[in-house]
Write a protein that holds these residues in place. Structure first.
Motif, mmCIF file in Angstrom:
data_model
loop_
_atom_site.group_PDB
_atom_site.id
_atom_site.type_symbol
_atom_site.label_atom_id
_atom_site.label_comp_id
_atom_site.label_asym_id
_atom_site.label_seq_id
_atom_site.Cartn_x
_atom_site.Cartn_y
_atom_site.Cartn_z
ATOM 1 N N VAL A 170 14.243 -22.312 0.030
ATOM 2 C CA VAL A 170 13.817 -21.006 0.533
ATOM 3 C C VAL A 170 14.952 -19.989 0.368
ATOM 4 N N ALA A 171 16.171 -20.404 0.701
ATOM 5 C CA ALA A 171 17.321 -19.507 0.567
ATOM 6 C C ALA A 171 17.529 -19.129 -0.899
ATOM 7 N N ALA A 172 17.403 -20.104 -1.790
ATOM 8 C CA ALA A 172 17.576 -19.820 -3.216
ATOM 9 C C ALA A 172 16.493 -18.869 -3.714
ATOM 10 N N ARG A 173 15.264 -19.090 -3.274
ATOM 11 C CA ARG A 173 14.172 -18.202 -3.684
ATOM 12 C C ARG A 173 14.402 -16.786 -3.137
ATOM 13 N N ASN A 174 14.815 -16.697 -1.872
ATOM 14 C CA ASN A 174 15.079 -15.379 -1.287
ATOM 15 C C ASN A 174 16.204 -14.667 -2.028
ATOM 16 N N LYS A 175 17.258 -15.420 -2.369
ATOM 17 C CA LYS A 175 18.376 -14.827 -3.095
ATOM 18 C C LYS A 175 17.917 -14.327 -4.457
ATOM 19 N N ALA A 176 17.108 -15.124 -5.146
ATOM 20 C CA ALA A 176 16.604 -14.726 -6.459
ATOM 21 C C ALA A 176 15.741 -13.467 -6.345
ATOM 22 N N GLU A 177 14.909 -13.419 -5.317
ATOM 23 C CA GLU A 177 14.068 -12.238 -5.108
ATOM 24 C C GLU A 177 14.924 -11.012 -4.812
ATOM 25 N N GLU A 178 15.971 -11.175 -3.993
ATOM 26 C CA GLU A 178 16.863 -10.058 -3.684
ATOM 27 C C GLU A 178 17.590 -9.580 -4.938
ATOM 28 N N GLU A 179 18.072 -10.534 -5.748
ATOM 29 C CA GLU A 179 18.767 -10.168 -6.979
ATOM 30 C C GLU A 179 17.825 -9.451 -7.937
ATOM 31 N N ASP A 180 16.585 -9.913 -8.020
ATOM 32 C CA ASP A 180 15.594 -9.278 -8.884
ATOM 33 C C ASP A 180 15.309 -7.855 -8.407
ATOM 34 N N ALA A 181 15.155 -7.705 -7.100
ATOM 35 C CA ALA A 181 14.898 -6.373 -6.539
ATOM 36 C C ALA A 181 16.095 -5.451 -6.789
ATOM 37 N N ALA A 182 17.308 -5.973 -6.640
ATOM 38 C CA ALA A 182 18.503 -5.164 -6.882
ATOM 39 C C ALA A 182 18.591 -4.761 -8.348
ATOM 40 N N ALA A 183 18.252 -5.685 -9.245
ATOM 41 C CA ALA A 183 18.286 -5.364 -10.681
ATOM 42 C C ALA A 183 17.261 -4.291 -11.014
ATOM 43 N N LYS A 184 16.066 -4.402 -10.439
ATOM 44 C CA LYS A 184 15.029 -3.386 -10.689
ATOM 45 C C LYS A 184 15.458 -2.029 -10.140
ATOM 46 N N GLU A 185 16.057 -2.047 -8.958
ATOM 47 C CA GLU A 185 16.529 -0.794 -8.361
ATOM 48 C C GLU A 185 17.623 -0.165 -9.221
ATOM 49 N N SER A 186 18.534 -1.004 -9.696
ATOM 50 C CA SER A 186 19.611 -0.517 -10.556
ATOM 51 C C SER A 186 19.041 0.066 -11.843
ATOM 52 N N GLU A 187 18.069 -0.617 -12.417
ATOM 53 C CA GLU A 187 17.435 -0.127 -13.653
ATOM 54 C C GLU A 187 16.740 1.209 -13.401
ATOM 55 N N ALA A 188 16.055 1.321 -12.254
ATOM 56 C CA ALA A 188 15.367 2.578 -11.925
ATOM 57 C C ALA A 188 16.378 3.712 -11.751
ATOM 58 N N ARG A 189 17.512 3.413 -11.100
ATOM 59 C CA ARG A 189 18.544 4.441 -10.929
ATOM 60 C C ARG A 189 19.114 4.865 -12.277
ATOM 61 N N THR A 190 19.351 3.898 -13.148
ATOM 62 C CA THR A 190 19.883 4.209 -14.483
ATOM 63 C C THR A 190 18.917 5.114 -15.230
ATOM 64 N N LYS A 191 17.628 4.794 -15.163
ATOM 65 C CA LYS A 191 16.617 5.625 -15.835
ATOM 66 C C LYS A 191 16.577 7.026 -15.235
ATOM 67 N N LEU A 192 16.688 7.096 -13.915
ATOM 68 C CA LEU A 192 16.665 8.395 -13.245
ATOM 69 C C LEU A 192 17.864 9.245 -13.671
ATOM 70 N N VAL A 193 19.037 8.631 -13.690
ATOM 71 C CA VAL A 193 20.244 9.346 -14.110
ATOM 72 C C VAL A 193 20.096 9.809 -15.554
ATOM 73 N N ALA A 194 19.562 8.946 -16.419
ATOM 74 C CA ALA A 194 19.374 9.315 -17.825
ATOM 75 C C ALA A 194 18.386 10.467 -17.950
ATOM 76 N N ARG A 195 17.314 10.435 -17.151
ATOM 77 C CA ARG A 195 16.332 11.536 -17.177
ATOM 78 C C ARG A 195 16.960 12.839 -16.721
ATOM 79 N N LYS A 196 17.749 12.770 -15.626
ATOM 80 C CA LYS A 196 18.411 13.987 -15.130
ATOM 81 C C LYS A 196 19.373 14.535 -16.168
ATOM 82 N N LYS A 197 20.125 13.633 -16.810
ATOM 83 C CA LYS A 197 21.078 14.076 -17.821
ATOM 84 C C LYS A 197 20.341 14.709 -18.999
ATOM 85 N N ALA A 198 19.247 14.112 -19.434
ATOM 86 C CA ALA A 198 18.459 14.657 -20.538
ATOM 87 C C ALA A 198 17.893 16.024 -20.154
#
Length: 100
Positions: free
Chosen positions: A54-82
């Protein structure tokens, strides 16, 4: 007299059988206690493994959510810069038009 000897022999046999039975009962009791201990340890081990999964699954889900959030922020920054670059280019084009 023969009956007394036969009786004594039977008493001795009975005592021997009772001792054997008592020894067997002690073995059964010991094995029962050992089984209970192993069963308890097995249950604890299974619970620990489940918690680990359960802990491993929760950690994987948290890491996945963090990666998606990071990707969304990167896209947002790129859009603002463009957008800023388009605005700057438009402003520069308007200034060049005014100068011309």
């Amino acid at each position: 007299k023969e009956l007394e000897e036969a009786r004594e022999a039977l008493v001795v046999k009975l005592q021997v059988e009772e001792e054997k039975r008592s020894g067997e009962e002690a073995k059964v009791a010991s094995l029962t206690a050992e089984l209970a201990e192993v069963t308890t340890r097995l249950g604890a081990s299974q619970a620990a493994h489940k918690e680990e999964r359960v802990a491993a699954r929760n950690k994987a889900e948290e890491e996945d959510a963090a990666a998606k959030e990071s990707e969304a922020r990167t896209k947002l920054v790129a859009r603002k810069k463009a957008e800023e670059e388009r605005m700057a280019a438009r402003k520069k084009a308007e200034e060049e038009e005014i100068v011309a």
